[in-house]
Design a protein around this motif. Structure first.
Motif, PDB file in Angstrom:
ATOM      1  N   GLY A  81      61.485  -4.321 -54.229  1.00  0.00           N
ATOM      2  CA  GLY A  81      61.089  -4.483 -55.623  1.00  0.00           C
ATOM      3  C   GLY A  81      59.610  -4.705 -55.850  1.00  0.00           C
ATOM      4  O   GLY A  81      59.189  -4.917 -56.983  1.00  0.00           O
ATOM      5  N   PHE A  82      58.819  -4.661 -54.781  1.00  0.00           N
ATOM      6  CA  PHE A  82      57.379  -4.855 -54.937  1.00  0.00           C
ATOM      7  C   PHE A  82      56.726  -3.559 -55.429  1.00  0.00           C
ATOM      8  O   PHE A  82      57.147  -2.460 -55.060  1.00  0.00           O
ATOM      9  N   ASP A  83      55.693  -3.706 -56.221  1.00  0.00           N
ATOM     10  CA  ASP A  83      54.969  -2.528 -56.726  1.00  0.00           C
ATOM     11  C   ASP A  83      54.088  -1.903 -55.659  1.00  0.00           C
ATOM     12  O   ASP A  83      53.768  -0.714 -55.737  1.00  0.00           O
ATOM     13  N   SER A  84      53.666  -2.690 -54.680  1.00  0.00           N
ATOM     14  CA  SER A  84      52.761  -2.190 -53.648  1.00  0.00           C
ATOM     15  C   SER A  84      52.917  -3.017 -52.390  1.00  0.00           C
ATOM     16  O   SER A  84      53.504  -4.118 -52.407  1.00  0.00           O
ATOM     17  N   TYR A  85      52.376  -2.514 -51.285  1.00  0.00           N
ATOM     18  CA  TYR A  85      52.397  -3.273 -50.042  1.00  0.00           C
ATOM     19  C   TYR A  85      51.538  -4.522 -50.159  1.00  0.00           C
ATOM     20  O   TYR A  85      51.878  -5.573 -49.597  1.00  0.00           O
ATOM     21  N   GLU A  86      50.423  -4.446 -50.894  1.00  0.00           N
ATOM     22  CA  GLU A  86      49.562  -5.612 -51.066  1.00  0.00           C
ATOM     23  C   GLU A  86      50.314  -6.756 -51.741  1.00  0.00           C
ATOM     24  O   GLU A  86      50.176  -7.914 -51.354  1.00  0.00           O
ATOM     25  N   GLN A  87      51.102  -6.425 -52.767  1.00  0.00           N
ATOM     26  CA  GLN A  87      51.887  -7.453 -53.449  1.00  0.00           C
ATOM     27  C   GLN A  87      52.911  -8.060 -52.487  1.00  0.00           C
ATOM     28  O   GLN A  87      53.132  -9.278 -52.481  1.00  0.00           O
TER      29      GLN A  87
END
Length: 308
Positions: A81-87
């Protein structure tokens, strides 16, 4: 050949949003593991077994260690459910930064890294440094830098606070900043003088405070005193859960993850350079005059040695 994932492998997205803590991430990964594709299983297994490395390493290095591509790690993050790997990685970094910093443990980890290859320590510290600075330069941070610069330019007096591990940050901000902006004062708090040094600051003034885990009691105390006097704080810290954040007018959270035995101040120093550069770039002409006057005085006093 690039691995192929089933069409629905990335479709899972909890309507309540991605997990916000490491325990939940681990639970969801463990529950989903049996249904993952072989490549996603490799990625998930590495994430479950190496949380510190996920927090510290670049995506490239983590992907290499997990024997997958970087895009597979991105897909794993989005599956949760994360928008990006950084998140996704921010959850791991917050967990690491929120834990007590055990310097001896970090020093031991450096010895373990050195036993892997001769250049592992050098490469890992370099990767972390590049990544920490890269995370600083975002559109959101740029907007807050502009706002903070306006506040700094509009303040009558500016106090700068940072003790122990962040004293270098406070000193650098005060020393370099005073060249252009003489209204900046470094708060040292020596010999019980914290209250006395902060007493002259009031509602028209600012305090810039630096603090990372483990948070220094003197810094928290200084902010309490400043806020009680109506001084507006600009805070530079490592997470929004920091005790320095409540009551801050502007907060900058900077990445300080590193294999080094001490939390990195590289991003904080870079942020200082950006803030002061913005002040000079958008401030009155007198700031440039102040810099020129400082340089002239230093040369007249023989502070610089000529290389001619």
């Amino acid at each position: 050949m690039l691995e192929q994932e089933p069409q629905n492998a990335d479709a899972q997205n909890d309507e309540t949003g991605p997990p916000s803590d490491l325990d939940t991430v681990n639970q969801q990964l463990a529950a989903a593991y049996p249904e993952l594709s072989p490549q996603l299983k490799l990625a998930a297994g590495y994430v479950l077994e190496h949380p510190v490395e996920i927090a510290f390493q670049s995506i490239r290095k983590s992907a290499t260690a997990a024997r997958v591509t970087a895009s597979t790690l991105v897909r794993l993050a989005k599956r949760l459910g994360f928008d990006s790997y950084e998140q996704f990685r921010e959850v791991f970094q917050s967990a690491v930064q929120a834990s007590p910093v055990e310097l001896s443990g970090r020093a031991s980890n450096l010895r373990n890294l050195a036993s892997q290859t001769d250049d592992q320590v050098f490469l890992d510290v370099g990767d972390a440094a590049f990544d920490n600075i890269g995370r600083l330069f975002t559109a959101d941070t740029q907007a807050r830098v502009r706002d903070a610069a306006r506040m700094l330019l509009g303040a009558e007096k500016i106090a700068v606070v940072g003790f122990r591990d962040t004293f270098a940050c406070a000193y650098h901000f005060a020393y370099v900043g005073r060249i252009a902006m003489p209204n900046i004062q470094l708060i040292r708090g020596q010999e019980g003088g914290l209250l006395t040094e902060l007493a002259p600051f009031g509602e028209k003034d600012l305090v810039v405070a630096f603090g990372f885990e483990p948070y220094c009691g003197e810094t928290v105390r200084a902010l309490d005193i400043a806020r009680a006097n109506g001084v507006r704080p600009i805070v530079v810290t490592d997470t929004l859960r920091s005790p320095l954040v409540p009551g801050a007018a502007i907060t900058f959270t900077v990445a300080n993850a590193t294999p080094h035995f001490f939390p990195s101040i590289l991003s904080a120093i870079t942020l200082i350079e950006v803030l002061l550069a913005e002040c000079v770039a958008f401030g009155p002409d007198s700031l440039v005059d102040n810099v020129a006057s400082f340089e002239s005085r230093m040369r007249e006093m023989g502070a610089y040695v000529s290389n001619e």
